[in-house]
Design a protein around this motif. Structure first.
Motif, PDB file in Angstrom:
ATOM      1  N   THR A   1     -16.667  -7.033  -0.407  1.00 42.57           N
ATOM      2  CA  THR A   1     -16.762  -5.682  -0.966  1.00 42.57           C
ATOM      3  C   THR A   1     -15.865  -4.724  -0.187  1.00 42.57           C
ATOM      4  OG1 THR A   1     -18.554  -5.000   0.475  1.00 42.57           O
ATOM      5  CG2 THR A   1     -19.180  -6.059  -1.578  1.00 42.57           C
ATOM      6  N   GLU A   2     -15.647  -3.555  -0.752  1.00 49.75           N
ATOM      7  CA  GLU A   2     -15.010  -2.485   0.012  1.00 49.75           C
ATOM      8  C   GLU A   2     -15.593  -1.166  -0.467  1.00 49.75           C
ATOM      9  OE1 GLU A   2     -10.886  -1.767  -2.496  1.00 49.75           O
ATOM     10  OE2 GLU A   2     -10.834  -3.141  -0.797  1.00 49.75           O
ATOM     11  N   LEU A   3     -15.339  -0.102   0.290  1.00 51.65           N
ATOM     12  CA  LEU A   3     -15.911   1.195  -0.048  1.00 51.65           C
ATOM     13  C   LEU A   3     -15.283   1.743  -1.317  1.00 51.65           C
ATOM     14  CD1 LEU A   3     -16.122   3.058   3.390  1.00 51.65           C
ATOM     15  CD2 LEU A   3     -18.011   2.205   1.984  1.00 51.65           C
ATOM     16  N   ASN A   4     -16.064   2.549  -2.018  1.00 49.75           N
ATOM     17  CA  ASN A   4     -15.562   3.340  -3.140  1.00 49.75           C
ATOM     18  C   ASN A   4     -15.059   2.533  -4.329  1.00 49.75           C
ATOM     19  OD1 ASN A   4     -16.083   5.678  -1.668  1.00 49.75           O
ATOM     20  ND2 ASN A   4     -14.105   5.533  -0.615  1.00 49.75           N
ATOM     21  N   MET A   5     -15.613   1.350  -4.555  1.00 44.19           N
ATOM     22  CA  MET A   5     -15.281   0.641  -5.790  1.00 44.19           C
ATOM     23  C   MET A   5     -16.035   1.297  -6.939  1.00 44.19           C
ATOM     24  SD  MET A   5     -15.114  -3.391  -4.988  1.00 44.19           S
ATOM     25  CE  MET A   5     -16.674  -3.362  -4.148  1.00 44.19           C
ATOM     26  N   ARG A   6     -15.384   1.422  -8.066  1.00 49.24           N
ATOM     27  CA  ARG A   6     -16.052   2.037  -9.220  1.00 49.24           C
ATOM     28  C   ARG A   6     -16.562   0.951 -10.164  1.00 49.24           C
ATOM     29  NH1 ARG A   6     -12.607   5.873 -12.548  1.00 49.24           N
ATOM     30  NH2 ARG A   6     -14.540   6.864 -13.183  1.00 49.24           N
TER      31      ARG A   6
ATOM     32  N   ASN B   1     -37.431  -8.639 -22.823  1.00 50.50           N
ATOM     33  CA  ASN B   1     -38.132  -8.459 -21.551  1.00 50.50           C
ATOM     34  C   ASN B   1     -37.297  -7.512 -20.696  1.00 50.50           C
ATOM     35  OD1 ASN B   1     -39.718  -8.707 -19.299  1.00 50.50           O
ATOM     36  ND2 ASN B   1     -39.187 -10.847 -18.882  1.00 50.50           N
ATOM     37  N   ILE B   2     -37.810  -6.324 -20.463  1.00 46.67           N
ATOM     38  CA  ILE B   2     -37.002  -5.333 -19.737  1.00 46.67           C
ATOM     39  C   ILE B   2     -37.733  -4.837 -18.484  1.00 46.67           C
ATOM     40  CG2 ILE B   2     -35.980  -4.582 -21.924  1.00 46.67           C
ATOM     41  CD1 ILE B   2     -37.269  -1.811 -21.198  1.00 46.67           C
ATOM     42  N   LEU B   3     -36.915  -4.347 -17.559  1.00 48.81           N
ATOM     43  CA  LEU B   3     -37.450  -3.772 -16.327  1.00 48.81           C
ATOM     44  C   LEU B   3     -37.543  -2.260 -16.462  1.00 48.81           C
ATOM     45  CD1 LEU B   3     -38.219  -5.082 -13.598  1.00 48.81           C
ATOM     46  CD2 LEU B   3     -35.941  -4.444 -12.790  1.00 48.81           C
ATOM     47  N   ASP B   4     -36.489  -1.642 -17.018  1.00 53.40           N
ATOM     48  CA  ASP B   4     -36.443  -0.182 -17.014  1.00 53.40           C
ATOM     49  C   ASP B   4     -35.266   0.309 -17.860  1.00 53.40           C
ATOM     50  OD1 ASP B   4     -37.207   2.343 -16.286  1.00 53.40           O
ATOM     51  OD2 ASP B   4     -36.540   2.198 -14.199  1.00 53.40           O
ATOM     52  N   ILE B   5     -35.287   1.598 -18.156  1.00 53.59           N
ATOM     53  CA  ILE B   5     -34.113   2.266 -18.718  1.00 53.59           C
ATOM     54  C   ILE B   5     -33.811   3.465 -17.822  1.00 53.59           C
ATOM     55  CG2 ILE B   5     -33.145   3.597 -20.643  1.00 53.59           C
ATOM     56  CD1 ILE B   5     -34.963   2.056 -22.522  1.00 53.59           C
ATOM     57  N   ILE B   6     -32.557   3.601 -17.419  1.00 52.23           N
ATOM     58  CA  ILE B   6     -32.130   4.795 -16.675  1.00 52.23           C
ATOM     59  C   ILE B   6     -31.226   5.591 -17.615  1.00 52.23           C
ATOM     60  CG2 ILE B   6     -30.833   5.668 -14.678  1.00 52.23           C
ATOM     61  CD1 ILE B   6     -33.339   4.206 -13.819  1.00 52.23           C
ATOM     62  N   TYR B   7     -31.568   6.849 -17.827  1.00 55.23           N
ATOM     63  CA  TYR B   7     -30.805   7.669 -18.770  1.00 55.23           C
ATOM     64  C   TYR B   7     -29.668   8.414 -18.068  1.00 55.23           C
ATOM     65  CZ  TYR B   7     -34.541   6.688 -22.046  1.00 55.23           C
ATOM     66  OH  TYR B   7     -35.430   6.038 -22.869  1.00 55.23           O
ATOM     67  N   SER B   8     -28.554   8.514 -18.789  1.00 51.77           N
ATOM     68  CA  SER B   8     -27.445   9.369 -18.388  1.00 51.77           C
ATOM     69  C   SER B   8     -26.876   9.027 -17.003  1.00 51.77           C
ATOM     70  CB  SER B   8     -27.905  10.838 -18.436  1.00 51.77           C
ATOM     71  OG  SER B   8     -26.843  11.657 -18.803  1.00 51.77           O
ATOM     72  N   SER B   9     -26.661   7.756 -16.769  1.00 53.43           N
ATOM     73  CA  SER B   9     -26.022   7.322 -15.513  1.00 53.43           C
ATOM     74  C   SER B   9     -24.507   7.526 -15.602  1.00 53.43           C
ATOM     75  CB  SER B   9     -26.320   5.833 -15.296  1.00 53.43           C
ATOM     76  OG  SER B   9     -25.441   5.303 -14.323  1.00 53.43           O
ATOM     77  N   SER B  10     -23.905   7.878 -14.469  1.00 54.29           N
ATOM     78  CA  SER B  10     -22.440   7.991 -14.446  1.00 54.29           C
ATOM     79  C   SER B  10     -21.805   6.903 -13.587  1.00 54.29           C
ATOM     80  CB  SER B  10     -22.028   9.377 -13.931  1.00 54.29           C
ATOM     81  OG  SER B  10     -22.512   9.558 -12.622  1.00 54.29           O
ATOM     82  N   VAL B  11     -22.601   5.921 -13.155  1.00 54.97           N
ATOM     83  CA  VAL B  11     -22.066   4.879 -12.268  1.00 54.97           C
ATOM     84  C   VAL B  11     -22.077   3.478 -12.894  1.00 54.97           C
ATOM     85  CG1 VAL B  11     -22.652   6.138 -10.164  1.00 54.97           C
ATOM     86  CG2 VAL B  11     -24.294   4.524 -11.118  1.00 54.97           C
ATOM     87  N   ASP B  12     -22.530   3.379 -14.132  1.00 57.42           N
ATOM     88  CA  ASP B  12     -22.633   2.069 -14.788  1.00 57.42           C
ATOM     89  C   ASP B  12     -21.677   1.985 -15.971  1.00 57.42           C
ATOM     90  OD1 ASP B  12     -25.090   0.790 -13.370  1.00 57.42           O
ATOM     91  OD2 ASP B  12     -25.711   2.825 -13.831  1.00 57.42           O
ATOM     92  N   GLY B  13     -20.438   2.458 -15.748  1.00 57.26           N
ATOM     93  CA  GLY B  13     -19.441   2.507 -16.813  1.00 57.26           C
ATOM     94  C   GLY B  13     -18.928   3.917 -16.987  1.00 57.26           C
ATOM     95  N   THR B  14     -17.906   4.062 -17.821  1.00 55.67           N
ATOM     96  CA  THR B  14     -17.267   5.370 -17.997  1.00 55.67           C
ATOM     97  C   THR B  14     -18.184   6.344 -18.742  1.00 55.67           C
ATOM     98  OG1 THR B  14     -16.212   4.396 -19.922  1.00 55.67           O
ATOM     99  CG2 THR B  14     -14.882   4.560 -17.941  1.00 55.67           C
TER     100      THR B  14
END
Ligand code: SF4
Length: 166
Positions: free
Chosen positions: A135-140, A7-20
């Motif tokens: 939280t704080e700003l700029n967490m990766r 059961n899926i919502l979506d696929i986002i291709y080529s993200s640079s913010v969800d891991g290295t």
């Protein structure tokens, strides 16, 4: 539901913010954690998703040789058994590295046989619920300070949490 459907919502291709690096991100649908101010609340209700087979998802997530894969959500460990099938193919047939996000903590996940199997098929776990006041700003790669970015193979081998340093 067939035994190889997720059961899926979506696929986002080529993200640079969800891991290295660049990663194709599979957002599964359904989450029991209900973290206040979650950035993806439409993923909570499983009825918001649609079903796709492991074969279909494998094809979509291996279209590019330049990307790896992230499982996010929703809560991936609510669909552990079928996600194991997909993760195994992505690792063994396509050589992908896999990041996985979860509202559960590593210590809980490794005590459950099936969840530990999915952990062992992935490379990096970002664990724990989102805490809006922590939280704080700029967490990766994570949303709040309580969450840990964990090197799964090293953690399982050394039987303690080993952090992944991006
Ligand atoms: S675990 Fe993730 S998807 Fe689920 S409520 Fe928390 S932040 Fe949202």
């Amino acid at each position: 539901m067939a035994s190889d459907q997720l059961n899926i919502l979506d696929i986002i291709y080529s993200s640079s913010v969800d891991g290295t690096g660049f990663r194709d991100v599979l957002f599964v649908c359904g989450c029991p954690h209900h973290c206040p101010e979650c950035h993806n609340p439409q993923s909570w209700n499983a009825e918001n998703g649609h079903w796709e087979s492991v074969d279909e998802l494998y094809k979509k997530l291996t279209k590019s040789n330049l990307t790896n894969v992230t499982f996010s959500g929703g809560e991936p460990f609510e669909q552990t058994r079928v996600l194991c099938k997909l993760a195994k193919r992505l690792k063994e047939e396509a050589g992908k590295t896999i990041w996985i996000y979860s509202g559960y903590r590593y210590e809980e996940l490794k005590e459950d046989g099936e969840k530990k199997k999915l952990l062992s098929l992935c490379d990096v776990l970002v664990d724990g619920k989102y805490e809006k006041n922590n939280t704080e700003l700029n967490m990766r790669f994570k949303g709040s300070l309580n969450q840990r970015i964990i090197d799964i193979p090293s953690s399982l081998k050394e039987n303690k949490v080993v952090l992944f340093l991006p």
